[in-house]
Design a protein around this motif. Structure first.
Motif, PDB file in Angstrom:
ATOM      1  N   ALA A  43      -4.803   1.747   0.459  1.00  0.00           N
ATOM      2  CA  ALA A  43      -5.425   2.193   1.712  1.00  0.00           C
ATOM      3  C   ALA A  43      -4.540   1.919   2.921  1.00  0.00           C
ATOM      4  N   GLY A  44      -3.604   0.982   2.759  1.00  0.00           N
ATOM      5  CA  GLY A  44      -2.689   0.675   3.863  1.00  0.00           C
ATOM      6  C   GLY A  44      -2.859  -0.716   4.448  1.00  0.00           C
ATOM      7  N   LYS A  45      -3.643  -1.545   3.779  1.00  0.00           N
ATOM      8  CA  LYS A  45      -3.949  -2.880   4.318  1.00  0.00           C
ATOM      9  C   LYS A  45      -2.693  -3.749   4.446  1.00  0.00           C
ATOM     10  N   SER A  46      -1.898  -3.783   3.388  1.00  0.00           N
ATOM     11  CA  SER A  46      -0.690  -4.612   3.451  1.00  0.00           C
ATOM     12  C   SER A  46       0.291  -4.057   4.477  1.00  0.00           C
ATOM     13  N   THR A  47       0.376  -2.740   4.556  1.00  0.00           N
ATOM     14  CA  THR A  47       1.276  -2.123   5.537  1.00  0.00           C
ATOM     15  C   THR A  47       0.872  -2.530   6.954  1.00  0.00           C
ATOM     16  N   LEU A  48      -0.431  -2.579   7.209  1.00  0.00           N
ATOM     17  CA  LEU A  48      -0.922  -2.996   8.524  1.00  0.00           C
ATOM     18  C   LEU A  48      -0.458  -4.425   8.845  1.00  0.00           C
ATOM     19  N   LEU A  49      -0.628  -5.333   7.891  1.00  0.00           N
ATOM     20  CA  LEU A  49      -0.209  -6.715   8.140  1.00  0.00           C
ATOM     21  C   LEU A  49       1.302  -6.812   8.328  1.00  0.00           C
ATOM     22  N   ARG A  50       2.045  -6.035   7.540  1.00  0.00           N
ATOM     23  CA  ARG A  50       3.515  -6.045   7.690  1.00  0.00           C
ATOM     24  C   ARG A  50       3.931  -5.500   9.053  1.00  0.00           C
ATOM     25  N   ALA A  51       3.185  -4.518   9.549  1.00  0.00           N
ATOM     26  CA  ALA A  51       3.507  -3.957  10.866  1.00  0.00           C
ATOM     27  C   ALA A  51       3.261  -4.999  11.953  1.00  0.00           C
ATOM     28  N   VAL A  52       2.244  -5.824  11.756  1.00  0.00           N
ATOM     29  CA  VAL A  52       1.939  -6.866  12.741  1.00  0.00           C
ATOM     30  C   VAL A  52       2.966  -8.000  12.655  1.00  0.00           C
ATOM     31  N   SER A  53       3.302  -8.407  11.434  1.00  0.00           N
ATOM     32  CA  SER A  53       4.161  -9.588  11.264  1.00  0.00           C
ATOM     33  C   SER A  53       5.643  -9.278  11.417  1.00  0.00           C
ATOM     34  N   GLY A  54       5.987  -7.999  11.518  1.00  0.00           N
ATOM     35  CA  GLY A  54       7.389  -7.636  11.701  1.00  0.00           C
ATOM     36  C   GLY A  54       8.177  -7.576  10.406  1.00  0.00           C
ATOM     37  N   THR A  55       7.482  -7.632   9.261  1.00  0.00           N
ATOM     38  CA  THR A  55       8.170  -7.655   7.967  1.00  0.00           C
ATOM     39  C   THR A  55       8.263  -6.284   7.300  1.00  0.00           C
ATOM     40  N   LEU A  56       7.765  -5.257   7.981  1.00  0.00           N
ATOM     41  CA  LEU A  56       7.737  -3.917   7.379  1.00  0.00           C
ATOM     42  C   LEU A  56       9.126  -3.478   6.911  1.00  0.00           C
TER      43      LEU A  56
END
Ligand code: ATP
Length: 248
Positions: A43-56
């Motif tokens: 659904a994109g949950k991990s991508t959202l957290l990576r976008a916030v934490s700068g790890t994308l």
């Protein structure tokens, strides 16, 4: 006013090369609250957290549009270390503890920038807080982290993140793969960490648990916010109960 804003995600689009994982995602996590993001696999949950934490970008991804800020400071485009310096710390999915290091070494690794007398004092205070929350980590301080149970490894991952003294924690499926008792124990500690003043963004497939912890929740479906509202309202909604809670 902006400093009170907590986390603000506005019109975020992100993905991996040709793959769009998030589009038009907007959400807010007010200071001091627990906000949940629900959604199934992909659904994109991990991508959202990576976008916030700068790890994308470590996952060959990037932000295509929109903005992320915390307390009025821009996080989108920032390095992971700059995000941590803003007080926003991620507990990664799958726990990612250092299995061959001891429990104590894992905790020390989380005490970023603990240099000088003040830094060492702050790290000692953070360690006391972690060991009070998770006494089992004190009992097992000299053991290899890889020998801990799943629930204990999750505690260590959360404890390691707390060593950086976060203002806000990003939790990626902290109960994944845990037995119900261990999951309930993690839920209790998330509640306690929040009661101590830490803001929490909680990503979960376990909707019942997440809705019991959160004030407000968002449901992601194929990269978009399909539903959002007060957690109590979502928990009472027929659609959420049927699709995410397996009830009705
Ligand atoms: P899960 O619970 O399975 O991790 P999720 O909700 O966290 O799911 P994401 O991991 O954010 O979802 O994945 C969103 C989309 O992005 C999916 O279509 C996924 O296949 C894709 N994706 C995730 N990581 C990558 C990557 N490193 N490269 C390419 N595509 C990816």
């Amino acid at each position: 006013e902006a400093a009170e804003a907590g986390l603000v995600v506005r019109d975020l689009a992100a993905g991996y090369g040709p793959v769009t994982a998030l589009r038009g995602v907007s959400l807010e996590v007010p200071r001091g609250s627990v906000v949940a993001v629900l959604g199934g696999n992909g659904a994109g949950k991990s991508t959202l957290l990576r976008a916030v934490s700068g790890t994308l970008r470590f996952h060959r991804g990037g932000i295509a549009a929109g903005e992320v800020s915390f307390g009025g400071r821009r996080l989108s485009g920032a390095d992971p270390s700059a995000v941590v310096a803003c007080g926003v710390v991620q507990v990664p999915e799958g726990r990612r503890i250092f299995a061959r290091m001891t429990v104590a070494e894992n905790l020390r690794a989380g005490a970023l920038g603990a240099r000088g007398a003040r830094g060492r004092r702050a790290a000692a205070e953070a360690r006391d807080r972690v060991l009070t929350l998770f006494p089992v980590l004190a009992e097992r301080a000299r053991q290899r982290a890889g020998l801990l149970s799943g629930g204990e490894q999750q505690m260590l991952a959360i404890g390691r993140a707390l060593m950086a003294r976060p203002v806000m924690l990003l939790l990626d499926e902290p109960t994944l793969g845990l037995a119900p008792m261990a999951a309930a124990r993690i839920a209790d500690t998330v509640r306690e960490i929040n009661a101590q003043g830490t803001t929490v963004l909680l990503v979960e497939q376990n909707a019942a648990m997440a809705l019991s912890l959160a004030r407000h929740a968002y449901v992601l479906e194929v990269g978009e916010v399909a539903l959002s509202g007060p957690a109590a309202e979502l928990a009472a909604s027929d659609e959420v109960r049927r699709r995410y809670l397996g009830i009705g």
